[in-house]
Design an enzyme around this catalytic site. Sequence first.
Site, PDB file in Angstrom:
ATOM      1  CG  ASP A 140       9.669  62.752  29.607  1.00 55.85           C
ATOM      2  OD1 ASP A 140       8.638  62.852  28.644  1.00 55.85           O
ATOM      3  OD2 ASP A 140      10.588  64.118  29.687  1.00 55.85           O
ATOM      4  CE  LYS A 142      10.920  64.053  26.087  1.00 58.02           C
ATOM      5  NZ  LYS A 142       9.856  65.511  25.902  1.00 58.02           N
ATOM      6  CG  ASN A 145      13.876  63.375  27.806  1.00 60.92           C
ATOM      7  OD1 ASN A 145      14.581  63.838  27.494  1.00 60.92           O
ATOM      8  ND2 ASN A 145      12.489  63.077  28.460  1.00 60.92           N
TER       9      ASN A 145
END
Length: 201
Positions: A140, A142, A145
């Site tokens: 995840d 991105k 984050n």
Amino acid sequence: ARGRYTIDRLLGGGGFGYVYLARDRQGQQFAVKQCTETAAETVMQFGHELAVLKLLAPGSTYFPKVYEEFAETLPGASAGDPQYSFAVMEFVPGQTLESLLDDRINRRQGPFPEAEALAWMAQLLEALDYAHQRGIIHRDIKPANIMLLPDGKHIKIIDVGIAKIGGSGTKTQRGAAAASPGFAPPEQYAQAGKTDRFTDV
């Protein structure tokens, strides 16, 4: 946790919990994360995220540390009310790359300067390499984050909620099946897709 921490303010929320800025009796700041769900599967996923950080944070400055975990009822609760899971974590100041980029676009400043982006990318790749060597696929990556610290130079990865423990293979060994539209690669959407280090790249 028997009065060891005092909540100062809400930092954010989403998914299945809230994150608060708190301080201990000595005044040191922490992030306290609360799992607002009590379903066994959700509590297990909350524990999974903490387990990933415990595997990564002690040996890498790119991931926030977990200091303590506990469960307790909320203030004013009566007998039989549920206990909620909490985690005391390192407080990471700064802004996410997503919010910084939104600010730049709103001010019509365009994308980040190439030299800055390359410096952050080098750190990100170093962090991912460290995770991959320990059999953890983040899944995840991105801008939302990735936190840029106040010095404007160093980053931390702040969310490992759907990381996969166990490295390569077709079957996820702990870790939620999920994808962030616009960022997740094709194999992450496929039912039989094989996620591996290349998924993070």
